[in-house]
Scaffold this active site. Structure first.
Site, PDB file in Angstrom:
ATOM      1  N   SER A 125       0.831  -1.203   0.000  1.00 20.47           N
ATOM      2  CA  SER A 125       0.000   0.000   0.000  1.00 20.47           C
ATOM      3  C   SER A 125       0.863   1.249   0.000  1.00 20.47           C
ATOM      4  O   SER A 125       1.952   1.265   0.575  1.00 20.47           O
ATOM      5  CB  SER A 125      -0.889   0.004   1.256  1.00 20.47           C
ATOM      6  N   TYR A 150      -1.724  -1.034  10.959  1.00 19.59           N
ATOM      7  CA  TYR A 150      -2.029  -1.565   9.623  1.00 19.59           C
ATOM      8  C   TYR A 150      -0.881  -1.229   8.671  1.00 19.59           C
ATOM      9  O   TYR A 150      -0.327  -2.115   8.009  1.00 19.59           O
ATOM     10  CB  TYR A 150      -3.345  -0.980   9.095  1.00 19.59           C
ATOM     11  N   LYS A 154       2.234  -3.631   6.607  1.00 15.56           N
ATOM     12  CA  LYS A 154       2.612  -3.622   5.182  1.00 15.56           C
ATOM     13  C   LYS A 154       4.128  -3.442   5.043  1.00 15.56           C
ATOM     14  O   LYS A 154       4.783  -4.082   4.239  1.00 15.56           O
ATOM     15  CB  LYS A 154       1.867  -2.519   4.431  1.00 15.56           C
TER      16      LYS A 154
HETATM   17  C1  WQD Z   1      -9.755   8.951   1.374  1.00 13.97           C
HETATM   18  C2  WQD Z   1      -9.977  10.420   1.633  1.00 13.97           C
HETATM   19  C3  WQD Z   1     -10.254  10.932   3.955  1.00 13.97           C
HETATM   20  C4  WQD Z   1     -14.021   8.826   4.506  1.00 13.97           C
HETATM   21  C5  WQD Z   1      -6.830   4.028   3.369  1.00 13.97           C
HETATM   22  C6  WQD Z   1      -5.625   3.196   3.705  1.00 13.97           C
HETATM   23  C7  WQD Z   1      -5.062   2.596   2.441  1.00 13.97           C
HETATM   24  C8  WQD Z   1      -6.142   1.800   1.783  1.00 13.97           C
HETATM   25  C9  WQD Z   1      -7.291   2.726   1.414  1.00 13.97           C
HETATM   26  C10 WQD Z   1      -6.521  -0.479   2.383  1.00 13.97           C
HETATM   27  C11 WQD Z   1      -9.211  10.917   2.858  1.00 13.97           C
HETATM   28  C12 WQD Z   1     -11.520  11.252   3.182  1.00 13.97           C
HETATM   29  C13 WQD Z   1     -12.869   9.349   3.955  1.00 13.97           C
HETATM   30  C14 WQD Z   1     -15.057   9.703   4.917  1.00 13.97           C
HETATM   31  C15 WQD Z   1     -13.742  11.574   4.189  1.00 13.97           C
HETATM   32  N1  WQD Z   1      -6.589   0.812   2.666  1.00 13.97           N
HETATM   33  N2  WQD Z   1     -12.738  10.690   3.795  1.00 13.97           N
HETATM   34  N3  WQD Z   1     -14.875  11.061   4.734  1.00 13.97           N
HETATM   35  O1  WQD Z   1      -7.327   6.921   4.160  1.00 13.97           O
HETATM   36  O2  WQD Z   1      -6.556   7.466   1.775  1.00 13.97           O
HETATM   37  O3  WQD Z   1      -6.434   5.112   2.583  1.00 13.97           O
HETATM   38  O4  WQD Z   1      -7.785   3.265   2.646  1.00 13.97           O
HETATM   39  O5  WQD Z   1      -6.132  -1.024   1.391  1.00 13.97           O
HETATM   40  O6  WQD Z   1      -3.987   1.759   2.766  1.00 13.97           O
HETATM   41  O7  WQD Z   1      -4.628   4.019   4.270  1.00 13.97           O
HETATM   42  O8  WQD Z   1      -8.636   6.138   2.133  1.00 13.97           O
HETATM   43  O9  WQD Z   1     -11.043   6.222   1.540  1.00 13.97           O
HETATM   44  O10 WQD Z   1     -10.382   6.243   4.002  1.00 13.97           O
HETATM   45  O11 WQD Z   1      -9.977   8.254   2.609  1.00 13.97           O
HETATM   46  O12 WQD Z   1     -13.606  12.807   4.045  1.00 13.97           O
HETATM   47  O13 WQD Z   1     -16.135   9.305   5.442  1.00 13.97           O
HETATM   48  O14 WQD Z   1     -11.354  10.636   1.921  1.00 13.97           O
HETATM   49  O15 WQD Z   1     -10.007  11.941   4.920  1.00 13.97           O
HETATM   50  O16 WQD Z   1      -8.807  12.258   2.595  1.00 13.97           O
HETATM   51  P1  WQD Z   1      -7.202   6.531   2.735  1.00 13.97           P
HETATM   52  P2  WQD Z   1     -10.087   6.659   2.605  1.00 13.97           P
END
Ligand code: WQD
Length: 337
Positions: A125, A150, A154
């Protein structure tokens, strides 16, 4: 040729099983159904016409892993998706993550490295980069101290593979995913988040379908064009196809280096507000959302430099954000109908 896909009924795993079958591989899908459902097998069969062999195994059970490899000693390779992947949960329950994401990897590698061919693809990741200094992010960007257990699993996983490849027949490719989103165009398989979705896109589609009252946008005070955080959202089908290309590279062109690393993204960053706008465009629905404070541990910006993936691996993302969001929306409507 037979390929084992651990976590094969999961979100990315199931899409990869479809693409492997599409090019003629025989697939054995391993899953403990802790974060997936057995119906995914039927969805795969409806797409490809072929139901993969399914082994209901928990990879934390060392004896079960040994039995599996005794039974399938003729594997041409293993693609390893099986892992817990919720950042927040990993902070609350680190030992669950170290047991599931590390022990299972060790048991699989202990058996795989006894086989004739030890070809291994590891689901890593972009989280290993933390907040990278430079955009777009290249594979030689420094790996930062993990922001969560997590993310740490990785990083540790990659190190375990590097150390093992030095002294065993293991040949491996580490695939560092950016943000996987979307669903197969058939809407026969897709993301099935358990409980309240942690990730942005499933939360958006569940809000649009009325399951969630509104989306909370975690912060609009980041140093980005519109203040919301930027990510590289890659269609899960593009991501799945990259695994097939990587596997073929391991099987057919023995790469000189025993372990290669590739960033898998589109190379384009999108802010949260841009994702919302794109979703409203493809769905025709106004999304109910509210700006709230930042989420603990979130970074400002991450999007991939795709040169190595494009020019060395020979893979390029073909689908854009709108296709990914349209497919996610079609899937959400299908499973709620
Ligand atoms: C994306 C953006 C949030 C939810 C994580 C892991 C990565 C992979 C994908 C597993 C961010 C914003 C999110 C919400 C929001 N995991 N957001 N409201 O955190 O980039 O990555 O998930 O494979 O390894 O680190 O993904 O989709 O959680 O967030 O504003 O209800 O959306 O702050 O900017 P992230 P995400």
């Amino acid at each position: 040729m037979k390929i084992a896909v651990t976590g094969g009924l999961g979100f990315i795993g199931s899409h990869t099983v479809v693409e492997l079958q599409n090019v003629g591989f025989d697939v054995v899908a391993i899953d403990n159904l802790s974060n997936s459902s057995i119906e995914v097998l039927d969805g795969i069969e409806r797409i490809t016409g072929k139901k993969p062999v399914f082994e209901n195994i928990d990879l934390r059970d060392k004896a079960a892993v040994q039995d599996f490899f005794k039974k399938y000693h003729d594997l041409a390779g293993v693609i390893h998706f099986a892992a817990s992947k919720a950042v927040g949960e990993s902070v609350e329950n680190p030992l669950l993550y170290y047991e599931n994401n590390i022990n299972a990897l060790v048991y699989v590698l202990q058996e795989l490295t006894q086989l004739q061919q030890a070809n291994f693809i590891f689901s890593s990741s972009c989280t290993v980069y933390g907040q990278a200094e430079q955009m777009p992010i290249t594979e030689n960007a420094s790996v930062q101290p993990a922001m969560s257990p997590y993310g740490n699993t990785k990083q540790i996983g990659e190190e375990i593979i590097q150390d093992t490849a030095k002294v065993t027949p293991l040949n491996a490719i580490l695939l560092r995913y950016f943000n996987p989103v979307g669903a197969h165009e058939s809407a026969e398989i897709g993301e099935l988040p358990l409980g309240v979705p942690q990730n942005l896109v499933p939360f958006i589609t569940q809000t649009a379908i009325g399951l969630r009252e509104k989306l909370s946008v975690f912060g609009d005070d980041y140093p980005t064009t519109d203040g919301t955080a930027v990510r590289d959202y890659i269609h899960v089908v593009d991501l799945a196809k990259a695994h097939v290309v990587a596997l073929q590279r391991l099987i057919h062109q023995k790469n000189e280096t025993k372990v290669e690393t590739f960033n898998l993204g589109t190379g384009k960053g999108s802010s949260v507000l841009e994702v919302i706008k794109a979703f409203e465009k493809v769905s025709g629905k106004a999304l109910n959302y509210q700006i709230v404070g930042r989420r603990e541990g979130d970074i400002t910006e991450a999007y991939a430099n795709t040169d190595r993936a494009n020019n060395v691996l020979g893979w390029k993302a073909e689908l854009g954000l709108e296709e990914a969001l349209a497919s996610a929306w079609k899937w959400e409507q299908k499973i709620r109908s």
